[in-house]
Write a protein that holds these residues in place. Structure first.
Motif, PDB file in Angstrom:
ATOM      1  N   ASP A  28      40.320  -9.393 -30.310  1.00  0.00           N
ATOM      2  CA  ASP A  28      41.230 -10.339 -29.679  1.00  0.00           C
ATOM      3  C   ASP A  28      40.551 -11.652 -29.303  1.00  0.00           C
ATOM      4  O   ASP A  28      41.136 -12.478 -28.596  1.00  0.00           O
ATOM      5  N   THR A  29      39.302 -11.850 -29.729  1.00  0.00           N
ATOM      6  CA  THR A  29      38.572 -13.072 -29.388  1.00  0.00           C
ATOM      7  C   THR A  29      37.956 -13.666 -30.641  1.00  0.00           C
ATOM      8  O   THR A  29      37.222 -12.978 -31.371  1.00  0.00           O
ATOM      9  N   GLN A  30      38.226 -14.926 -30.874  1.00  0.00           N
ATOM     10  CA  GLN A  30      37.702 -15.592 -32.061  1.00  0.00           C
ATOM     11  C   GLN A  30      36.561 -16.529 -31.673  1.00  0.00           C
ATOM     12  O   GLN A  30      36.738 -17.427 -30.861  1.00  0.00           O
ATOM     13  N   ILE A  31      35.376 -16.303 -32.241  1.00  0.00           N
ATOM     14  CA  ILE A  31      34.247 -17.210 -32.098  1.00  0.00           C
ATOM     15  C   ILE A  31      34.192 -18.061 -33.357  1.00  0.00           C
ATOM     16  O   ILE A  31      33.932 -17.565 -34.456  1.00  0.00           O
ATOM     17  N   ASP A  32      34.451 -19.340 -33.223  1.00  0.00           N
ATOM     18  CA  ASP A  32      34.501 -20.218 -34.400  1.00  0.00           C
ATOM     19  C   ASP A  32      33.111 -20.615 -34.871  1.00  0.00           C
ATOM     20  O   ASP A  32      32.880 -20.780 -36.075  1.00  0.00           O
ATOM     21  N   ARG A  33      32.199 -20.793 -33.941  1.00  0.00           N
ATOM     22  CA  ARG A  33      30.834 -21.149 -34.343  1.00  0.00           C
ATOM     23  C   ARG A  33      29.852 -20.494 -33.382  1.00  0.00           C
ATOM     24  O   ARG A  33      30.103 -20.384 -32.177  1.00  0.00           O
ATOM     25  N   LEU A  34      28.729 -20.085 -33.944  1.00  0.00           N
ATOM     26  CA  LEU A  34      27.680 -19.455 -33.147  1.00  0.00           C
ATOM     27  C   LEU A  34      26.388 -20.216 -33.391  1.00  0.00           C
ATOM     28  O   LEU A  34      25.877 -20.253 -34.515  1.00  0.00           O
ATOM     29  N   ASP A  35      25.872 -20.889 -32.333  1.00  0.00           N
ATOM     30  CA  ASP A  35      24.614 -21.630 -32.428  1.00  0.00           C
ATOM     31  C   ASP A  35      23.507 -20.756 -31.856  1.00  0.00           C
ATOM     32  O   ASP A  35      23.475 -20.489 -30.647  1.00  0.00           O
ATOM     33  N   LEU A  36      22.588 -20.308 -32.711  1.00  0.00           N
ATOM     34  CA  LEU A  36      21.554 -19.368 -32.317  1.00  0.00           C
ATOM     35  C   LEU A  36      20.187 -20.048 -32.290  1.00  0.00           C
ATOM     36  O   LEU A  36      19.727 -20.579 -33.304  1.00  0.00           O
ATOM     37  N   LEU A  37      19.546 -20.047 -31.131  1.00  0.00           N
ATOM     38  CA  LEU A  37      18.202 -20.590 -30.990  1.00  0.00           C
ATOM     39  C   LEU A  37      17.200 -19.465 -31.257  1.00  0.00           C
ATOM     40  O   LEU A  37      17.395 -18.327 -30.783  1.00  0.00           O
ATOM     41  N   TYR A  38      16.127 -19.806 -31.962  1.00  0.00           N
ATOM     42  CA  TYR A  38      15.157 -18.760 -32.308  1.00  0.00           C
ATOM     43  C   TYR A  38      13.804 -19.400 -32.590  1.00  0.00           C
ATOM     44  O   TYR A  38      13.683 -20.615 -32.810  1.00  0.00           O
ATOM     45  N   THR A  62      33.398 -16.884 -38.814  1.00  0.00           N
ATOM     46  CA  THR A  62      32.499 -17.473 -37.816  1.00  0.00           C
ATOM     47  C   THR A  62      31.340 -18.184 -38.515  1.00  0.00           C
ATOM     48  O   THR A  62      30.601 -17.583 -39.295  1.00  0.00           O
ATOM     49  N   GLU A  63      31.193 -19.463 -38.220  1.00  0.00           N
ATOM     50  CA  GLU A  63      30.057 -20.230 -38.740  1.00  0.00           C
ATOM     51  C   GLU A  63      28.841 -19.970 -37.857  1.00  0.00           C
ATOM     52  O   GLU A  63      28.929 -20.011 -36.631  1.00  0.00           O
ATOM     53  N   VAL A  64      27.703 -19.705 -38.469  1.00  0.00           N
ATOM     54  CA  VAL A  64      26.465 -19.480 -37.725  1.00  0.00           C
ATOM     55  C   VAL A  64      25.480 -20.598 -38.057  1.00  0.00           C
ATOM     56  O   VAL A  64      25.205 -20.860 -39.236  1.00  0.00           O
ATOM     57  N   VAL A  68      32.848 -22.238 -29.248  1.00  0.00           N
ATOM     58  CA  VAL A  68      31.463 -22.295 -29.719  1.00  0.00           C
ATOM     59  C   VAL A  68      30.596 -21.514 -28.741  1.00  0.00           C
ATOM     60  O   VAL A  68      30.580 -21.801 -27.535  1.00  0.00           O
ATOM     61  N   ALA A  69      29.890 -20.497 -29.253  1.00  0.00           N
ATOM     62  CA  ALA A  69      28.960 -19.728 -28.435  1.00  0.00           C
ATOM     63  C   ALA A  69      27.533 -20.206 -28.719  1.00  0.00           C
ATOM     64  O   ALA A  69      27.169 -20.446 -29.870  1.00  0.00           O
TER      65      ALA A  69
END
Length: 540
Positions: A38-48, A70-72, A6-7
């Motif tokens: 070669d890198t999997q981001i499963d979820r991306l939580d973006l603050l805005y 990737t879930e955003v 999770v990013a």
């Protein structure tokens, strides 16, 4: 099963922006997170911020185009001023407190390339304090701009315990600080060394008051100054070290010296005076013999310590001073509190960090390293190297560590003794004859300083008939009577119950895991229904 990645990060209102097909020709840090094959981001939580909702929607579509798996999650975070540290930190802190972290199943990467510098610092602090159980993620553009190029990324783990080199450096810094507090003297007393280790931690981590107790000459003032110098070297304080012996303060001069006064506040106040508390602003104020302060001054000091403000004498306007208080005393303030001589609230305030410094007689194993340190210092000051010959050194240490040497002046007595020996040394060598002369001088000094000459005020039985209940003396064996006489004589030559106990039990105390000389002596006197005050009281 591998953990999901999770990013977490802010939308970059400048770096992530762009319209039309041309936006794919530039490097956008948030989109680049999902462009590494070669890198999997499963979820991306973006603050805005909601005013950038259009940009946020565009990023969601572009990320889905590059990495549909990737879930955003878009997370609105409103702050009036994104460059206000307090406001930004509070907003992120509140959001983090409500976040459902699942570290058993997810690993968290906190992206710090986007967002204002203030936001990046706040995210760093969240990870460093483990409020976010993850690592930092830093991205950078490709060296050569190519459409669709992902650039590079680096993970930074702030768990310093994983870095042996850093851990070794921190350990080295701690050891250097401890050696600094000990003035580079390789002390051997285990209890004293443990005490200094804790004082080092307190010195660099706390600005709360510190109280040093112990006999005169035990090093309270010296240690307070070393604490100040250590904090100064770490850039933790900016002001000065201000020292005052409260035993020298009397009358109006006491409050004036400490808190200052206005012109005309009392007879002789010809001009305004700032006072020592203000002189210690942003520094350290060392109040030696704090137990000698009057009750009025104690009340004023309590307010100054708690509120950082006070009234100078004769002034109706408060002044401020932000200082750290270090206090010293050779009195038992607990007794003074019980007897009304010291304010209980002030004692409670300055007793957060309280340390009793042992006298030199309680640290016989430290006499030798301190002697060598003082001899080296004397040699450096005079420019002439001075050493003991082997026999003289052995003779001096044998006396210095024996029960004959109470070291009532503690390190002041030792420093004076070493200075005399160094000054009188012929050819840079201290001889056996010099040591014999010096030990005779010390015996004479301690005998008279403690009233140790033959007690002219006491008869041969040390006044036992006046001290003991009627008929008790007649019932004592000669052995018991002579032993009690000797004990009473030592008590009358000592300033405190503890000092007398140390002298009387100088050998057996070394065999005990727990040492309480005062309690042993108190119990011995109690066998004859005697108290310390009875024994040392002047005869009528």
């Amino acid at each position: 099963m591998a953990k999901k990645t999770v990013a977490i990060g802010f939308i970059g209102t400048q770096l992530d922006s762009g319209l039309g097909a041309g936006r794919w020709s530039k490097w956008r840090p948030t989109v680049s997170l999902v462009q590494h094959e070669d890198t999997q981001i499963d979820r991306l939580d973006l603050l805005y911020s909601v005013r950038y909702r259009s940009l946020a929607d565009t990023l969601v579509k572009d990320i889905a185009n590059v990495s549909p798996e990737t879930e955003v999650r878009l997370i609105p975070l409103e702050v009036n001023d994104p460059w206000d540290f307090g406001e930004m930190y509070a907003a992120i802190y509140d959001w983090v407190r409500g976040y459902a972290f699942d570290p058993e199943n997810e690993q968290y990467w906190v992206h710090i390339t986007t967002g204002t510098h203030v936001a990046q610092i706040c995210m760093f602090l969240m990870v460093e304090s483990r409020q976010i159980p993850g690592v930092l993620l830093q991205t950078s553009p490709p060296r050569k701009q190519v459409e669709g190029a992902a650039g590079e990324f680096t993970l930074i783990d702030l768990d310093l315990s994983r870095y042996d080199v850093l851990a070794q450096r921190f350990h080295q810094a701690k050891e250097e600080a401890i050696e600094f507090l000990k003035s580079g003297i390789a002390t051997r007393n285990a209890r004293f060394n443990r005490l200094i280790e804790e004082i080092e931690r307190v010195a660099v981590r706390s600005r709360a008051p510190v109280l040093f107790t112990g006999p005169t000459g035990a090093g309270k003032s010296h240690l307070a100054r070393r604490m100040f110098e250590l904090k100064k070297s770490r850039h933790q304080i900016e002001g000065d070290f201000v020292e005052v012996n409260c035993a020298t303060l009397r009358g109006d001069g006491a409050a004036s010296t400490l808190f200052g006064h206005k012109k005309g506040a009392f007879t002789g106040a010809a001009a305004d005076r700032a006072g020592l508390l203000r002189a210690a602003h942003h520094g350290v104020l060392f109040l030696d013999e704090i137990g000698e302060l009057g009750l009025d001054e104690q009340a004023m000091l309590l307010k100054a310590v708690e509120e950082k403000r006070f009234f100078p004498m004769g002034s109706d306007k408060e002044v401020t001073s932000d200082f750290q208080l270090v206090a010293g005393t050779n009195r038992d303030l607990r007794v003074d509190v019980a007897e009304g001589r010291f304010r209980e609230d002030l004692f409670a305030r300055i007793n957060l960090w309280s340390y009793t410094l042992p006298g030199l007689a309680q640290r016989p194993e430290d006499i030798e390293p301190n002697m060598d340190h003082m001899l080296a210092r004397s040699s450096a000051e005079t420019g002439h190297a001075v050493r003991f010959n082997a026999e003289a050194r052995a003779a001096y240490l044998q006396f210095a560590r024996s029960g004959e040497a109470p070291w009532s002046g503690n390190f002041r007595d030792l420093a004076a003794s070493v200075t005399r020996l160094a000054t009188l040394a012929e050819g840079g060598r201290i001889s056996v004859d010099q040591v014999a002369a010096e030990t005779s001088r010390l015996r004479w000094l301690w005998q008279h300083a403690q009233g140790g000459a033959p007690d002219a005020r006491a008869p041969a039985d040390a006044g036992l008939d006046e001290l003991l209940a009627p008929g008790v003396l007649a019932g004592l064996d000669c052995f018991d009577r002579l032993q009690l006489q000797s004990v009473i004589q030592v008590c009358r030559q000592s300033r405190t119950l503890s000092e007398a106990g140390r002298r009387l039990f100088d050998k057996s105390r070394e065999q005990r895991a727990v040492v309480n000389d005062a309690d042993r002596l108190r119990k011995y006197l109690g066998k004859f229904d005697l108290r310390w005050d009875d024994v040392v009281r002047e005869p009528a």
